[in-house]
Motif scaffolding. Sequence first.
Motif, PDB file in Angstrom:
ATOM      1  N   TYR A 110       7.759   0.191  69.677  1.00 14.58           N
ATOM      2  CA  TYR A 110       8.567   1.363  69.994  1.00 14.58           C
ATOM      3  C   TYR A 110       8.769   2.274  68.779  1.00 14.58           C
ATOM      4  O   TYR A 110       9.426   3.315  68.884  1.00 14.58           O
ATOM      5  N   ARG A 111       8.216   1.907  67.620  1.00 17.23           N
ATOM      6  CA  ARG A 111       8.433   2.648  66.371  1.00 17.23           C
ATOM      7  C   ARG A 111       7.110   3.112  65.771  1.00 17.23           C
ATOM      8  O   ARG A 111       6.048   2.561  66.072  1.00 17.23           O
ATOM      9  N   PRO A 112       7.155   4.108  64.886  1.00 20.99           N
ATOM     10  CA  PRO A 112       5.928   4.582  64.235  1.00 20.99           C
ATOM     11  C   PRO A 112       5.246   3.521  63.379  1.00 20.99           C
ATOM     12  O   PRO A 112       4.061   3.653  63.059  1.00 20.99           O
ATOM     13  N   SER A 113       5.971   2.481  62.999  1.00 22.55           N
ATOM     14  CA  SER A 113       5.394   1.415  62.174  1.00 22.55           C
ATOM     15  C   SER A 113       4.398   0.539  62.934  1.00 22.55           C
ATOM     16  O   SER A 113       3.683  -0.265  62.322  1.00 22.55           O
ATOM     17  N   TYR A 114       4.357   0.668  64.233  1.00 17.85           N
ATOM     18  CA  TYR A 114       3.512  -0.197  65.070  1.00 17.85           C
ATOM     19  C   TYR A 114       2.039  -0.044  64.708  1.00 17.85           C
ATOM     20  O   TYR A 114       1.536   1.068  64.532  1.00 17.85           O
ATOM     21  N   ARG A 115       1.375  -1.188  64.595  1.00 17.36           N
ATOM     22  CA  ARG A 115      -0.066  -1.231  64.355  1.00 17.36           C
ATOM     23  C   ARG A 115      -0.665  -2.121  65.436  1.00 17.36           C
ATOM     24  O   ARG A 115      -0.567  -3.344  65.372  1.00 17.36           O
ATOM     25  N   GLU A 116      -1.297  -1.496  66.418  1.00 15.41           N
ATOM     26  CA  GLU A 116      -1.731  -2.212  67.616  1.00 15.41           C
ATOM     27  C   GLU A 116      -2.681  -3.364  67.301  1.00 15.41           C
ATOM     28  O   GLU A 116      -2.514  -4.487  67.816  1.00 15.41           O
ATOM     29  N   ARG A 117      -3.675  -3.138  66.462  1.00 14.05           N
ATOM     30  CA  ARG A 117      -4.652  -4.181  66.180  1.00 14.05           C
ATOM     31  C   ARG A 117      -3.996  -5.401  65.530  1.00 14.05           C
ATOM     32  O   ARG A 117      -4.206  -6.542  65.959  1.00 14.05           O
ATOM     33  N   GLU A 118      -3.208  -5.144  64.502  1.00 17.98           N
ATOM     34  CA  GLU A 118      -2.551  -6.243  63.796  1.00 17.98           C
ATOM     35  C   GLU A 118      -1.532  -6.954  64.692  1.00 17.98           C
ATOM     36  O   GLU A 118      -1.404  -8.179  64.665  1.00 17.98           O
ATOM     37  N   ALA A 119      -0.803  -6.155  65.497  1.00 18.25           N
ATOM     38  CA  ALA A 119       0.198  -6.737  66.392  1.00 18.25           C
ATOM     39  C   ALA A 119      -0.450  -7.670  67.407  1.00 18.25           C
ATOM     40  O   ALA A 119       0.045  -8.786  67.657  1.00 18.25           O
ATOM     41  N   HIS A 120      -1.555  -7.235  67.999  1.00 21.57           N
ATOM     42  CA  HIS A 120      -2.230  -8.066  68.991  1.00 21.57           C
ATOM     43  C   HIS A 120      -2.795  -9.336  68.347  1.00 21.57           C
ATOM     44  O   HIS A 120      -2.717 -10.427  68.935  1.00 21.57           O
ATOM     45  N   ASP A 121      -3.374  -9.188  67.175  1.00 17.74           N
ATOM     46  CA  ASP A 121      -3.921 -10.354  66.497  1.00 17.74           C
ATOM     47  C   ASP A 121      -2.812 -11.350  66.164  1.00 17.74           C
ATOM     48  O   ASP A 121      -2.960 -12.565  66.392  1.00 17.74           O
ATOM     49  N   ALA A 122      -1.702 -10.851  65.637  1.00 18.58           N
ATOM     50  CA  ALA A 122      -0.599 -11.728  65.243  1.00 18.58           C
ATOM     51  C   ALA A 122       0.017 -12.420  66.459  1.00 18.58           C
ATOM     52  O   ALA A 122       0.361 -13.613  66.407  1.00 18.58           O
ATOM     53  N   TRP A 123       0.175 -11.694  67.559  1.00 21.95           N
ATOM     54  CA  TRP A 123       0.721 -12.296  68.783  1.00 21.95           C
ATOM     55  C   TRP A 123      -0.196 -13.420  69.266  1.00 21.95           C
ATOM     56  O   TRP A 123       0.276 -14.502  69.662  1.00 21.95           O
ATOM     57  N   GLY A 124      -1.501 -13.178  69.231  1.00 22.51           N
ATOM     58  CA  GLY A 124      -2.455 -14.210  69.631  1.00 22.51           C
ATOM     59  C   GLY A 124      -2.389 -15.425  68.721  1.00 22.51           C
ATOM     60  O   GLY A 124      -2.472 -16.572  69.177  1.00 22.51           O
ATOM     61  N   ARG A 125      -2.253 -15.193  67.420  1.00 19.14           N
ATOM     62  CA  ARG A 125      -2.125 -16.301  66.478  1.00 19.14           C
ATOM     63  C   ARG A 125      -0.845 -17.093  66.741  1.00 19.14           C
ATOM     64  O   ARG A 125      -0.841 -18.327  66.643  1.00 19.14           O
ATOM     65  N   MET A 126       0.227 -16.373  67.044  1.00 20.14           N
ATOM     66  CA  MET A 126       1.478 -17.065  67.332  1.00 20.14           C
ATOM     67  C   MET A 126       1.338 -17.938  68.568  1.00 20.14           C
ATOM     68  O   MET A 126       1.768 -19.113  68.565  1.00 20.14           O
ATOM     69  N   ARG A 127       0.750 -17.408  69.620  1.00 24.76           N
ATOM     70  CA  ARG A 127       0.576 -18.190  70.843  1.00 24.76           C
ATOM     71  C   ARG A 127      -0.260 -19.435  70.587  1.00 24.76           C
ATOM     72  O   ARG A 127       0.082 -20.532  71.036  1.00 24.76           O
ATOM     73  N   ALA A 128      -1.352 -19.281  69.843  1.00 26.00           N
ATOM     74  CA  ALA A 128      -2.205 -20.428  69.540  1.00 26.00           C
ATOM     75  C   ALA A 128      -1.465 -21.452  68.681  1.00 26.00           C
ATOM     76  O   ALA A 128      -1.604 -22.670  68.875  1.00 26.00           O
ATOM     77  N   PHE A 129      -0.658 -20.957  67.752  1.00 31.61           N
ATOM     78  CA  PHE A 129       0.105 -21.845  66.887  1.00 31.61           C
ATOM     79  C   PHE A 129       1.139 -22.630  67.684  1.00 31.61           C
ATOM     80  O   PHE A 129       1.288 -23.850  67.505  1.00 31.61           O
ATOM     81  N   LEU A 130       1.832 -21.966  68.580  1.00 34.61           N
ATOM     82  CA  LEU A 130       2.823 -22.663  69.406  1.00 34.61           C
ATOM     83  C   LEU A 130       2.159 -23.746  70.248  1.00 34.61           C
ATOM     84  O   LEU A 130       2.668 -24.865  70.369  1.00 34.61           O
TER      85      LEU A 130
END
Length: 263
Positions: free
Chosen positions: A237-257
């Motif tokens: 929701y903010r200008p700081s958003y980086r779609e590529r990095e956000a998607h990669d990090a979310w995927g890493r978090m899911r795999a880690f969990l």
Amino acid sequence: MKDKHGPGFAAAAGSVSAHTIHTDSAGLETGLTTLPGGAPAYFARPQVGESLPVVLVAEEIFGLHEHIRDVARRLAKLGFFAIAPDYLARYGDPMAAPDIDALRAIAAKVPDTEAMAIFDEALAFATGKGADAARAAVIGFCWGGRIAWLYAAHNRALSACVPWYGRLDGSHTAVQPRWPIDIAGEIDVPTLGLYGGDDPSIPRDVIAQMQDRLAAAGAPAEIIVYDDAPHGFFADYRPSYREREAHDAWGRMRAFLRAQGVG
């Protein structure tokens, strides 16, 4: 900005971006509760399912606003019992704070011991609703990333911890005497840190110091740094958003969990 899912976004966050993700509540049970100590908490869980894994969500410095509620719903859609306690509310209203300085003033008042107790209560609430305490994790964003590190040291029965760009060091006060870098040697909960390399609030040398201390202690922790990502790179929701990095990090978090048996 408001919608049917929650109270809208914190005033200090500025205009809401066109990238903002909205997750509906179809198939979910969602709601607000008041924990025993008086802290409000937002929860989301699938309508169907028993003994769900738990994800405690530590809110940003912006409070329990729509972004954090949406994250809880995203997690619930994946099969988690997600609960986000508002550990800031007793000391001010982050939603109404006019700027980042006002938000920092609120956060600086919150005793770490109180925040830890609130997360204990949130976990107890989830397990009281039938969730599985043996499969519990904490994640946190911004100031909540700091809280996630501290809670992992506080509650060593957790299965996993994922701090997103949480401050690692700062002013040591009577109510906030320790920071993640001070408790690196106490981390024995598997932890995945997700940080931006272009974040002046968390310099690369401080991240390196944290990594060194974790390694020296043999902690089961890894910090991933996205070189060009700023602070708040997941905040869609903010200008700081980086779609590529956000998607990669979310995927890493899911795999880690999953790898830690959560989910």
